[in-house]
Design a protein around this motif. Structure first.
Motif, PDB file in Angstrom:
ATOM      1  N   THR A 573      10.280  -3.829   0.140  1.00 38.30           N
ATOM      2  CA  THR A 573      10.677  -2.539  -0.417  1.00 38.30           C
ATOM      3  C   THR A 573       9.872  -1.468   0.302  1.00 38.30           C
ATOM      4  O   THR A 573       9.125  -1.767   1.246  1.00 38.30           O
ATOM      5  N   GLY A 574       9.992  -0.219  -0.122  1.00 40.44           N
ATOM      6  CA  GLY A 574       9.271   0.886   0.510  1.00 40.44           C
ATOM      7  C   GLY A 574       8.936   1.966  -0.478  1.00 40.44           C
ATOM      8  O   GLY A 574       9.469   2.007  -1.599  1.00 40.44           O
ATOM      9  N   ASP A 575       8.007   2.866  -0.085  1.00 40.17           N
ATOM     10  CA  ASP A 575       7.641   3.977  -0.957  1.00 40.17           C
ATOM     11  C   ASP A 575       8.215   5.283  -0.416  1.00 40.17           C
ATOM     12  O   ASP A 575       8.905   5.310   0.613  1.00 40.17           O
ATOM     13  N   LYS A 576       7.897   6.380  -1.085  1.00 38.63           N
ATOM     14  CA  LYS A 576       8.487   7.669  -0.723  1.00 38.63           C
ATOM     15  C   LYS A 576       7.867   8.271   0.524  1.00 38.63           C
ATOM     16  O   LYS A 576       8.327   9.305   0.998  1.00 38.63           O
ATOM     17  N   TRP A 577       6.827   7.652   1.068  1.00 36.95           N
ATOM     18  CA  TRP A 577       6.240   8.108   2.327  1.00 36.95           C
ATOM     19  C   TRP A 577       6.764   7.301   3.518  1.00 36.95           C
ATOM     20  O   TRP A 577       6.308   7.490   4.633  1.00 36.95           O
ATOM     21  N   GLY A 578       7.701   6.387   3.260  1.00 42.64           N
ATOM     22  CA  GLY A 578       8.286   5.622   4.346  1.00 42.64           C
ATOM     23  C   GLY A 578       7.529   4.368   4.703  1.00 42.64           C
ATOM     24  O   GLY A 578       7.896   3.679   5.670  1.00 42.64           O
ATOM     25  N   ARG A 579       6.488   4.033   3.964  1.00 45.33           N
ATOM     26  CA  ARG A 579       5.752   2.792   4.243  1.00 45.33           C
ATOM     27  C   ARG A 579       6.476   1.609   3.634  1.00 45.33           C
ATOM     28  O   ARG A 579       7.077   1.715   2.573  1.00 45.33           O
ATOM     29  N   ILE A 580       6.385   0.484   4.308  1.00 52.39           N
ATOM     30  CA  ILE A 580       7.124  -0.718   3.928  1.00 52.39           C
ATOM     31  C   ILE A 580       6.149  -1.720   3.312  1.00 52.39           C
ATOM     32  O   ILE A 580       5.039  -1.923   3.823  1.00 52.39           O
ATOM     33  N   TYR A 581       6.578  -2.361   2.232  1.00 50.14           N
ATOM     34  CA  TYR A 581       5.775  -3.354   1.529  1.00 50.14           C
ATOM     35  C   TYR A 581       6.497  -4.701   1.598  1.00 50.14           C
ATOM     36  O   TYR A 581       7.658  -4.811   1.187  1.00 50.14           O
ATOM     37  N   SER A 592       2.859   0.638   8.047  1.00 53.50           N
ATOM     38  CA  SER A 592       3.157   2.029   8.384  1.00 53.50           C
ATOM     39  C   SER A 592       3.941   1.998   9.685  1.00 53.50           C
ATOM     40  O   SER A 592       3.347   1.822  10.759  1.00 53.50           O
ATOM     41  N   PRO A 593       5.261   2.153   9.643  1.00 56.61           N
ATOM     42  CA  PRO A 593       6.057   2.005  10.871  1.00 56.61           C
ATOM     43  C   PRO A 593       5.670   2.973  11.974  1.00 56.61           C
ATOM     44  O   PRO A 593       5.786   2.643  13.155  1.00 56.61           O
ATOM     45  N   GLU A 637      -0.126   6.251  -3.114  1.00 54.25           N
ATOM     46  CA  GLU A 637      -0.518   7.614  -2.782  1.00 54.25           C
ATOM     47  C   GLU A 637      -0.358   7.829  -1.294  1.00 54.25           C
ATOM     48  O   GLU A 637      -0.252   6.875  -0.518  1.00 54.25           O
ATOM     49  N   ALA A 638      -0.357   9.096  -0.898  1.00 49.64           N
ATOM     50  CA  ALA A 638      -0.262   9.414   0.526  1.00 49.64           C
ATOM     51  C   ALA A 638      -1.487   8.887   1.255  1.00 49.64           C
ATOM     52  O   ALA A 638      -2.567   8.744   0.671  1.00 49.64           O
ATOM     53  N   ASP A 639      -1.298   8.593   2.531  1.00 49.41           N
ATOM     54  CA  ASP A 639      -2.411   8.108   3.332  1.00 49.41           C
ATOM     55  C   ASP A 639      -3.499   9.159   3.415  1.00 49.41           C
ATOM     56  O   ASP A 639      -3.224  10.359   3.563  1.00 49.41           O
ATOM     57  N   LEU A 640      -4.745   8.703   3.301  1.00 46.31           N
ATOM     58  CA  LEU A 640      -5.880   9.589   3.507  1.00 46.31           C
ATOM     59  C   LEU A 640      -6.047   9.838   4.998  1.00 46.31           C
ATOM     60  O   LEU A 640      -5.474   9.146   5.832  1.00 46.31           O
ATOM     61  N   PRO A 641      -6.811  10.872   5.374  1.00 44.68           N
ATOM     62  CA  PRO A 641      -7.064  11.086   6.811  1.00 44.68           C
ATOM     63  C   PRO A 641      -7.645   9.837   7.443  1.00 44.68           C
ATOM     64  O   PRO A 641      -8.276   9.008   6.789  1.00 44.68           O
ATOM     65  N   ASP A 642      -7.437   9.732   8.764  1.00 43.85           N
ATOM     66  CA  ASP A 642      -7.895   8.547   9.486  1.00 43.85           C
ATOM     67  C   ASP A 642      -9.405   8.469   9.489  1.00 43.85           C
ATOM     68  O   ASP A 642     -10.092   9.050  10.333  1.00 43.85           O
ATOM     69  N   SER A 643      -9.919   7.809   8.517  1.00 43.12           N
ATOM     70  CA  SER A 643     -11.372   7.612   8.441  1.00 43.12           C
ATOM     71  C   SER A 643     -11.619   6.344   7.649  1.00 43.12           C
ATOM     72  O   SER A 643     -10.749   5.850   6.945  1.00 43.12           O
ATOM     73  N   THR A 644     -12.790   5.834   7.780  1.00 41.15           N
ATOM     74  CA  THR A 644     -13.136   4.624   7.048  1.00 41.15           C
ATOM     75  C   THR A 644     -14.594   4.719   6.654  1.00 41.15           C
ATOM     76  O   THR A 644     -15.217   5.769   6.760  1.00 41.15           O
ATOM     77  N   ALA A 645     -15.126   3.632   6.196  1.00 44.78           N
ATOM     78  CA  ALA A 645     -16.485   3.638   5.682  1.00 44.78           C
ATOM     79  C   ALA A 645     -17.491   3.976   6.778  1.00 44.78           C
ATOM     80  O   ALA A 645     -17.314   3.632   7.944  1.00 44.78           O
ATOM     81  N   ASP A 646     -18.544   4.684   6.382  1.00 40.00           N
ATOM     82  CA  ASP A 646     -19.646   4.928   7.302  1.00 40.00           C
ATOM     83  C   ASP A 646     -20.380   3.620   7.555  1.00 40.00           C
ATOM     84  O   ASP A 646     -20.545   2.781   6.665  1.00 40.00           O
TER      85      ASP A 646
END
Length: 1005
Positions: A573-581, A592-593, A637-646
């Motif tokens: 299936t998919g969400d409203k941001w176009g991501r596929i599950y 994330s296509p 939820e929408a993707d957060l900015p491209d960042s990860t853990a310090d």
């Protein structure tokens, strides 16, 4: 209190002493600015980095193991309240004592229980005996008078401190709330709030939320004037909040409030102008209901501390799972679809009692109903796409027919009989219906099977008639449980077998073949926001079809090679941001296509047990997934900015010895210089994400590596034997969906070369070698000078003494010969003595010449040879032509070489003069390619040069030439030619040049 929902499972992970906590009783949880979590317990302070706990107690300098509170100031300082005083944390201390203790004074110092920093940096400490403060620049805390009755300590405890926008200090005590103005005036609130206060929090609108021990939750709105009393509201059971002990209140990032109480975890949300409470208990997955504290980390996850069961992490927007206890009517879920408004509808069945239930989820609760499937007695097995809520009616594909109910509200299905039940009597080849689908025209498609054969049928809504497709009309076999979908062009797709799909376009079926595409069984098909079709294959991964309405659609595959956790896909299936599950046997993958990133979810994120077999996205964007054991809800939820853990470097060991670092870790370490024998370096690092299963690490050692290594779960790297040089270690974190740290942690260090490889040592060694060489040179030069002086002295002595004596003998013999009687017997010996003396003088002259060091050059040899030949041949009237090459003047010869060449030459010239009877003689002396060539030719009568005819002189010449490593050649016929080749050609060496210099200065006498 809000009624708890039985069975709903929150995404919770528990941590206890078995995981490293010092105690299972948690007094306070703090998420600091560095990304660490801190736990205050009766057995010490614990720091959590997402993987493990580091504990602090009295051994590290805490005044007491009982830690009640911890704060981090805006300046980055950590203050700890213990039962025996307050301490400031020193993370960079290297002596093992990590805390500086501050006393509160008095013979019986009070026990601190709460800490707070106001806007000007003053540290306020609440104790069981009143309020204290530490102003900036002060060395000790001072008491602040609130007017508390210190004679009765049960009412003097300060448990919560907050400052409002006006600068007033609100102090929650065990006997009520006090407001202290900046000038020092203290006001006590009305008697209705004379209660034990546990917690206070601002709501961002000037209000305070107060949690109490025995009166539940209050909300205070301070008045507009300082002297005006606050507006107080107490939440009662009528509001959904009971009179429970509220021990901690926090405001989460989404603006809602969470409370840790003695009856569980309570969530407060404002909706439609009213507050709504919901309480979670052990039935929802909590390990204990008696909770002491709560906090939110930087990811938005909630951390709850209990009184005896440790800490619990509740994932932010995790998957909430529901099981049969949650009320969906039957024990085995098997399908999710949407009703006419897009709300999810759930199907579950009971195989033993032969019934199925239809449920809806409303008000965070399931409501289930049992449709009236009579007169069908046997329901049979149910498969994918087993029901739809069509434009007009409900359709259920069951084991003994296709039931069509009128489009009534779902709760009426139990009381309404089916409008029609379609079986073989209606022209179907079989009554075993496996799937049903409605297209955009309102037509209904159904699949049936019997004895290994499968058919398709389409109900035309406009005429209320069925069209049954014969096997000849379907160009490829369909599967037992076909999956249906409709593309944006209105074409209906049906899953087939072996990589063949059916597309019904303009009423005709077409075979669509994915070339080279392996396909097993497609369980479901999803159309995304861009009109692409996604197919869940049960063996070979996820298939994407681009431009499905084109004559030649394009196929793409996602599998383990593209980052999926598995190739067995059960639903999509998919969400409203176009991501596929995509549901796999190992959990759920989110693709994330646009970027190709894949994020993995597992049971630790709240997914129910079992393989995910069906999925649905409702009208609100909520995703629903199902297994044969339960349903799971997820709000994306929408993707957060491209960042990860310090990422921080947590430990460095040099040959097993720890290098001092801050206990908070460090992101940049530079300037470490190591000797050559300390070249074994171990580096530990960690990413502060608290989702350790999502993080991988890449590292690189500049100076040895050129690229980042592959992502790995490894958090320690060991370099066993590094060569001398400059290095820079870099490490970054990468999430499972491909995001990496924007700034890697770094460690710069230098390994010195061994002492004998350092520049100063090499310079000293070079100087020492130079001095040694120079000393040897001087020593050798002195020895040579001494030798040359000896040679000169020998030559001088031979010339002056022996030569003079021989000359005198020759003269005396001639004089006696002239004066004696002409007696033949006497004069013959005298003449013989004179001849021998003259021959000895000539031989002595050659010896003196050869010994003289000033005659070592080849040029001197050539000159002597020329003079000798000219003098001898002139007496025989033989014309001499003597030629030398220019290089002869640049060469040097040893004494032995000069003497042997001269003797060879003299013997050859004597032979020319005595035996050749020639008139002309040519002599050439040349040097070429390190060979000295002496050539003598005459035009005499010649002789037989064969060995039998060779005299002693020729044999001697050959022997002398060979002793020098040279050759001797002779030929005779119309004249005689002798060629002698001697290896030489060495230019004057430093010794000869130095000797010549010294001899030119007159050092050699």
């Amino acid at each position: 209190m809000a009624a708890a929902l039985n069975g709903e499972q929150l995404p919770i992970k528990s941590y206890t002493t078995a995981d490293g906590l010092p105690s299972n009783t948690i007094n306070k949880i703090l998420a600091d600015s560095h990304g660490f979590l801190w736990f205050c317990t009766p057995e010490g302070l614990a720091r959590f980095d997402g993987y493990s706990f580091k504990n602090y107690n009295q051994d590290q300098g805490l005044p007491s193991n009982y830690v009640a509170d911890l704060i981090e100031t805006r300046g980055g300082e950590y203050w700890v309240a213990t039962f025996r005083g307050i301490a400031r944390f020193l993370p960079s201390a290297s002596d093992g004592r990590k805390f500086t203790v501050y006393s509160l004074g008095g013979s019986e110092p009070p026990n601190p229980i709460s800490l707070y920093e106001d806007r000007v940096g003053t540290i306020w400490a609440g104790t069981w005996r009143g309020l204290y403060r530490l102003t900036k620049g002060s060395a000790a805390f001072e008491v602040v008078n609130l007017g508390l009755d210190l004679e009765h300590p049960e009412g003097a405890g300060v448990r919560a401190i907050r400052q409002d926008p006006n600068g007033d200090l609100w102090v929650g005590t065990t006997s009520g709330i006090f407001r202290r103005e900046p000038g020092g005036n203290v006001h006590r609130l009305m008697s209705s709030l004379k209660t034990w206060v546990n917690s206070m929090i601002e709501d961002g609108r000037g209000g305070l939320w107060v949690g109490t021990r025995d009166k539940g939750l209050y909300r205070l709105m301070p008045g507009t004037l300082p002297e005006a009393p606050p507006v107080i509201r107490q939440f009662t059971p009528k509001d959904g909040m009971g009179l429970v002990r509220v021990r901690k209140v926090i405001k989460s990032r989404d603006g809602t409030f969470w409370m840790a109480t003695n009856a569980g975890l309570t969530h407060l949300r404002s909706a439609e102008g009213a507050e709504r409470f919901r309480t979670y208990t052990t039935a929802h997955g909590l390990t204990e209901m008696d909770l002491d504290t709560i906090a939110e980390d930087h990811r938005g996850d909630l951390w709850v501390g209990s009184g005896s069961s440790g800490a619990m992490r509740i994932l932010r927007n995790g998957y909430t799972s529901y099981y049969k206890e949650d009320g969906f009517g039957a024990p085995i879920p098997y399908w999710i679809f949407g009703n006419e408004t897009g709300e999810p509808v759930f199907l579950a069945r009971n195989a033993v009692q032969d019934y199925q239930a239809v449920s809806v989820f409303q008000g965070e609760k399931f409501h289930s109903y049992q449709p009236n499937f009579l007169p069908i007695r046997y329901l049979g097995w149910y498969s994918n796409q087993a029901a739809i809520r069509g434009t007009r009616d409900w359709w259920f594909a069951i084991g003994r027919g296709l039931c069509r109910f009128p489009g009534v509200p779902i709760e009426q299905l139990a009381h309404r009989r089916p409008r029609r039940v379609y079986t073989t009597r209606d022209g179907f080849a079989s009554s075993q219906f496996t799937s049903v689908f409605e297209d955009s025209r309102g037509d209904v498609w159904a699949g049936t099977h019997l004895a290994g054969k499968y058919w398709l049928s389409r109900w035309e809504a406009a005429t209320d008639t069925w069209h049954h497709f014969a096997q000849s009309e379907i160009p490829a076999s369909i599967v037992q449980n076909p999956a249906f979908a409709e593309d944006l062009s209105g074409n209906v797709w049906v899953s087939g077998t072996r990589g063949v799909f059916l597309r019904c376009r303009h009423g005709q079926f077409e075979r669509i073949v994915g070339k080279g595409l392996a396909v097993s069984v497609v369980y479901s098909i999803y159309r995304d926001l861009l009109g692409r079709l996604w197919m869940a294959d049960g063996e070979f991964g996820l298939i994407r079809i681009d431009q499905p309405g084109a004559d030649q659609p394009k196929f793409f595959r996602y599998s383990v090679a593209q980052g999926l956790s598995g190739n067995a896909i059960g639903c999509v299936t998919g969400d409203k941001w176009g991501r596929i599950y995509a549901g796999t046997g190992r959990g759920l993958d989110r693709i994330s296509p646009d970027t190709g990133r894949v994020k993995h979810y597992s049971r630790s994120d709240g997914l129910p047990q079992g393989d995910l077999s069906f999925a649905y996205c409702d009208r609100n964007g909520t995703l629903w997934f199902g297994t044969w054991f339960g349903f799971s809800r997820f709000v994306p939820e929408a993707d957060l900015p491209d960042s990860t853990a310090d990422v921080k470097v947590s430990a460095i060991r040099i040959r097993g010895v720890s290098h001092p670092l801050s206990d908070l870790g460090e992101t940049a370490i530079a300037g470490l210089t190591l000797p050559s024998d300390r070249n074994q370096v171990q580096i530990d690092f960690t990413g502060l994400g608290f989702r350790s299963d999502e993080l991988r690490y890449q590292f690189m050692l500049e100076g040895a590596d050129h690229t980042w290594g592959p992502p790995s779960e490894q958090r320690t790297v060991n370099y066993a034997s590094l060569s001398p040089g400059n290095y820079r270690f870099l490490v970054r974190a990468a999430t499972t969906d491909g995001m990496v740290s924007s700034l890697p942690a770094s460690f710069e260090f230098q390994i010195l070369p061994p002492m004998w490889q350092r520049w100063w040592f090499m310079l000293l060694a070079a100087c020492a070698i130079g001095l040694t060489v120079h000393s040897l040179y001087r020593f050798r030069l002195r020895r040579l000078l001494e030798l040359e002086r000896i040679r000169t002295r020998i030559a001088t002595d031979l010339h002056d003494d022996i030569g003079a004596s021989l000359s005198q003998i020759a003269l005396l013999s001639e004089l006696v010969d002239q004066r004696s009687d002409p007696d033949v017997q006497v004069r013959a010996p005298l003449r013989q003595i004179g001849g021998i003396s003259r021959e000895l003088v000539d031989a002595m002259s050659d010896i003196v010449w050869s010994v003289d060091p000033r005659k070592d050059s080849l040029a001197n040899l050539a000159q002597r040879m020329r003079n000798f030949a000219a003098d001898l041949l002139a007496t025989r009237d033989i014309e001499l032509r003597f030629r030398t090459s220019q290089t002869v003047h640049d060469l040097n010869m040893e004494v032995r070489e000069r003497r042997q060449v001269l003797l060879i030459f003299k013997e050859a010239v004597n032979n020319i003069a005595r035996h050749s009877e020639c008139t002309e003689a040519d002599i050439d002396l040349t040097v070429s390619h390190d060979w000295l060539t002496l050539s003598l030719r005459d035009n005499g009568r010649g002789f037989d040069p064969r060995p039998a005819g060779m005299g002693h002189g020729l044999v001697s010449m050959r022997s002398r030439a060979e002793s020098l490593g040279g050759t001797f050649q002779i030929s005779s016929g119309a004249g005689t030619a002798i060629v002698v080749r001697i290896p030489t050609g060495r230019p004057p060496g430093p010794w000869q040049k130095s000797l010549r210099k010294y001899m030119g200065r007159g050092d050699v006498k």
